[in-house]
Write a protein that holds these residues in place. Structure first.
Motif, PDB file in Angstrom:
ATOM      1  N   GLN A 391      -1.611  -1.796 -13.112  1.00 53.74           N
ATOM      2  CA  GLN A 391      -0.519  -1.874 -12.145  1.00 53.74           C
ATOM      3  C   GLN A 391      -0.995  -2.504 -10.842  1.00 53.74           C
ATOM      4  O   GLN A 391      -0.317  -3.346 -10.251  1.00 53.74           O
ATOM      5  N   ILE A 392      -2.183  -2.111 -10.398  1.00 46.97           N
ATOM      6  CA  ILE A 392      -2.757  -2.699  -9.185  1.00 46.97           C
ATOM      7  C   ILE A 392      -3.163  -4.145  -9.444  1.00 46.97           C
ATOM      8  O   ILE A 392      -2.906  -5.035  -8.633  1.00 46.97           O
ATOM      9  N   ALA A 393      -3.797  -4.382 -10.588  1.00 40.41           N
ATOM     10  CA  ALA A 393      -4.264  -5.733 -10.911  1.00 40.41           C
ATOM     11  C   ALA A 393      -3.116  -6.723 -10.975  1.00 40.41           C
ATOM     12  O   ALA A 393      -3.258  -7.894 -10.586  1.00 40.41           O
ATOM     13  N   ALA A 394      -1.949  -6.267 -11.432  1.00 38.11           N
ATOM     14  CA  ALA A 394      -0.790  -7.155 -11.550  1.00 38.11           C
ATOM     15  C   ALA A 394      -0.325  -7.660 -10.197  1.00 38.11           C
ATOM     16  O   ALA A 394       0.239  -8.753 -10.094  1.00 38.11           O
ATOM     17  N   GLN A 395      -0.549  -6.876  -9.145  1.00 39.90           N
ATOM     18  CA  GLN A 395      -0.149  -7.294  -7.805  1.00 39.90           C
ATOM     19  C   GLN A 395      -0.960  -8.506  -7.342  1.00 39.90           C
ATOM     20  O   GLN A 395      -0.513  -9.271  -6.488  1.00 39.90           O
ATOM     21  N   GLN A 396      -2.148  -8.683  -7.918  1.00 40.77           N
ATOM     22  CA  GLN A 396      -2.993  -9.823  -7.583  1.00 40.77           C
ATOM     23  C   GLN A 396      -2.976 -10.887  -8.685  1.00 40.77           C
ATOM     24  O   GLN A 396      -3.722 -11.846  -8.614  1.00 40.77           O
ATOM     25  N   LEU A 398      -4.148 -10.422 -11.692  1.00 39.77           N
ATOM     26  CA  LEU A 398      -5.477 -10.322 -12.295  1.00 39.77           C
ATOM     27  C   LEU A 398      -5.482  -9.386 -13.505  1.00 39.77           C
ATOM     28  O   LEU A 398      -6.533  -8.934 -13.940  1.00 39.77           O
ATOM     29  N   GLN A 399      -4.299  -9.104 -14.045  1.00 41.26           N
ATOM     30  CA  GLN A 399      -4.237  -8.175 -15.167  1.00 41.26           C
ATOM     31  C   GLN A 399      -4.893  -8.773 -16.414  1.00 41.26           C
ATOM     32  O   GLN A 399      -5.019  -9.995 -16.550  1.00 41.26           O
ATOM     33  N   ALA A 400      -5.308  -7.898 -17.303  1.00 42.09           N
ATOM     34  CA  ALA A 400      -5.986  -8.319 -18.529  1.00 42.09           C
ATOM     35  C   ALA A 400      -4.965  -8.774 -19.564  1.00 42.09           C
ATOM     36  O   ALA A 400      -3.782  -8.449 -19.507  1.00 42.09           O
TER      37      ALA A 400
END
Length: 542
Positions: A391-396, A398-400
């Motif tokens: 969820q945090i990674a998606a804001q950047q 950078l999700q897998a």
């Protein structure tokens, strides 16, 4: 969060990325400069800018000297600039200078940006070694995106480009590819992104990208460093011209610039003031902007490969700079694609990250030596969670993806037990983050042995050579162990081509990390001020 921003923007945002040189954040104060106080001496003025503007720092410094001021220039990617702008007046910058107006509009929801104007324009091109372009039959001919795909898929073209979710040049090229594969519609739609033929072709061309990065300027530098191993790079025309100038000095074959006729984007480089109520700084900015847009400076920008004037006029350009032998036709009108609506941009970037890009293997080699106890350990765990929490990674962006592999190798004086997660299961990645949080710092520091451990784990992944592979090493101390032994063991694994990015923290030796980065064709990120951001930047290179 980002999706809501994008939905609110619509087509007005989109045209900016295509190179329409309009201000993203207009106001009625442009003609009130005479009523604003003069800039005070000894002022420090901070500009956050795309890396492509680094060659322009001498021009900025020259102006600042005439005002008795200092300009602090901070290079950041487009997503970073957008995220910084979300802070509104709390942003640590007096002005922002991204590659395209879109990033201003996406981030400036609090409307703190004023006086934004395009300073110059530069198309995104495929710069190919001239002999390779001749062999492919591209010299003097219109080249389509399908031609590039054919050459890359057949193994005739080995190229690099920046990440579509971290750098504007990568984003521009990516949407150009999508537009072409969708059959050159008037504008790309959500339905186009769902077409099987479009998805197949975009995955195919992105799967041929041999090396990616989060910075356009760094792609240029890496191409020059690894010139013998690559045929081409996707980058700005201006940076391709700079590359050719250096290649000529080195007596090496220059690049031939290809402008995809069915997938061309143009960056319009807007410079905008961040309004915080400081009249003196606003006056300084307006003088700076007026200076940059003045005829002498615009001519100077033209002389270093930037297109100036409305639409990027280069008819008066020096042919030694805009060299016809390099594929640059100053009399040809460049027609950029019409960029899609904001929701299409968001979905396109998300699909790039989770479905279309080449899958990645990322090995996080993290220091848990005794000196990391306390606040450093807390920062590290927050940083790791920012990468693994989807969820945090998606804001950047950078999700897998479902095909990604994440390896975590903690270490102190030697490598500890490590874990591997395949895919993008939020549950498994969150569990991995919790496992990291449960570790306790102790012991000495040896950065070399755990890097070898990471390489050994990477090699266990079937078909690892077909992934985008990197090691991200973080340390806060000076290392024991042997750099030479690490190199020898990696060479024995036949993995010397894997980049080892490093994050500098605490009292870590810059010399040791620079040596690793230089040997592995990677770079060092400074995490002393913001470890969380450093990890995010490093991950953006994979």
């Amino acid at each position: 969060m980002i999706l809501n921003k994008l939905k609110a923007l619509g087509m007005a945002t989109v045209l900016a990325l295509a190179g329409i040189g309009l201000s993203a954040c207009k106001d009625d104060s442009n003609n009130q400069q005479a009523n604003v106080p003069a800039a005070s001496s000894n002022m420090q003025f901070t500009i956050v800018s795309g890396s492509e503007n680094e060659p322009l720092k001498p021009i900025l410094d020259r102006f600042a000297a005439t005002q008795g001021a200092t300009i602090k220039f901070i290079s950041k990617g487009s997503v970073d600039i957008m995220l910084d702008l979300e802070q509104g007046k709390s942003i640590d910058a007096d002005a922002v200078w991204p590659a395209a107006n879109m990033w201003l509009a996406l981030g400036d929801k609090q409307r703190v940006v004023k006086h934004a104007q395009s300073i110059y324009r530069t198309p995104v091109v495929l710069a190919v070694k001239k002999s390779k372009a001749e062999k492919l039959g591209w010299v003097g001919k219109d080249v389509k995106v399908a031609d590039i795909l054919r050459a890359a898929k057949s193994g005739q073209l080995r190229f690099m480009m920046s990440s579509a979710t971290q750098s504007n040049s990568g984003s521009s090229a990516y949407f150009g590819f999508l537009y072409a594969f969708a059959g050159s519609p008037e504008v790309l739609t959500l339905e186009d992104l769902d077409k099987p033929t479009v998805q197949t072709q975009i995955k195919s061309i992105l799967g041929t990208v041999d090396r990616t990065a989060g910075s356009s300027n760094w792609v240029k530098d890496l191409f020059l460093k690894q010139y013998m191993y690559y045929d081409a790079m996707v980058n700005y025309e201006a940076l391709a011209i700079e590359t050719n100038q250096e290649l000529v000095q080195r007596n090496q074959e220059p690049l031939y610039l290809v402008y995809p006729v069915d997938g061309l984007s143009i960056a319009d480089s807007p410079l905008g003031y961040v309004s915080k109520g400081d009249a003196a700084k606003e006056a300084f900015f307006q003088k700076l902007q007026e200076y940059l847009l003045s005829e002498p400076v615009q001519n100077e920008l033209l002389s270093i490969g930037r297109r100036t004037g409305f639409g990027g006029n280069v008819t008066k350009a020096d042919p030694k700079i805009f060299n016809p032998a390099w594929g640059i036709d100053i009399n040809k009108t460049l027609v950029p694609i019409n960029m899609p609506a904001a929701d299409v941009i968001h979905k396109g970037l998300t699909l790039y990250q989770v479905a279309f890009r080449k899958p990645s293997i990322t090995a996080l080699v993290i220091d848990y030596s005794g000196s990391m106890q306390g606040n450093p350990e807390n920062q590290l765990e927050i940083a790791i969670d920012g990468l693994l929490n989807q969820q945090i990674a998606a804001q950047q962006f950078l999700q897998a993806s479902p095909d990604d592999v994440t390896i975590v190798v903690p270490f102190s004086g030697s490598p500890w037990a490590h874990k591997v997660v395949k895919g993008n299961s939020p549950t498994e990645l969150t569990s991995l983050s919790e496992w990291v949080r449960a570790l306790s710092a102790n012991g000495g520091t040896d950065i070399y042995a755990p890097v070898v451990t990471a390489m050994e784990e990477i090699k266990k992944i079937p078909g690892w050579e077909d992934y985008s592979v990197s090691v991200i090493l973080m340390t806060d101390g000076r290392s024991d162990g042997s750099f030479q032994q690490m190199k020898d063991r990696i060479a024995a694994l036949n993995m010397t081509g894997v980049p080892i990015y490093s994050i500098l923290f605490g009292d870590a030796s810059r010399n040791q990390l620079d040596a690793i980065a230089d040997w592995s064709n990677a770079r060092v990120f400074d995490g002393k001020k913001d470890l969380i951001k450093a990890f995010r930047q490093a991950k953006g290179y994979n």
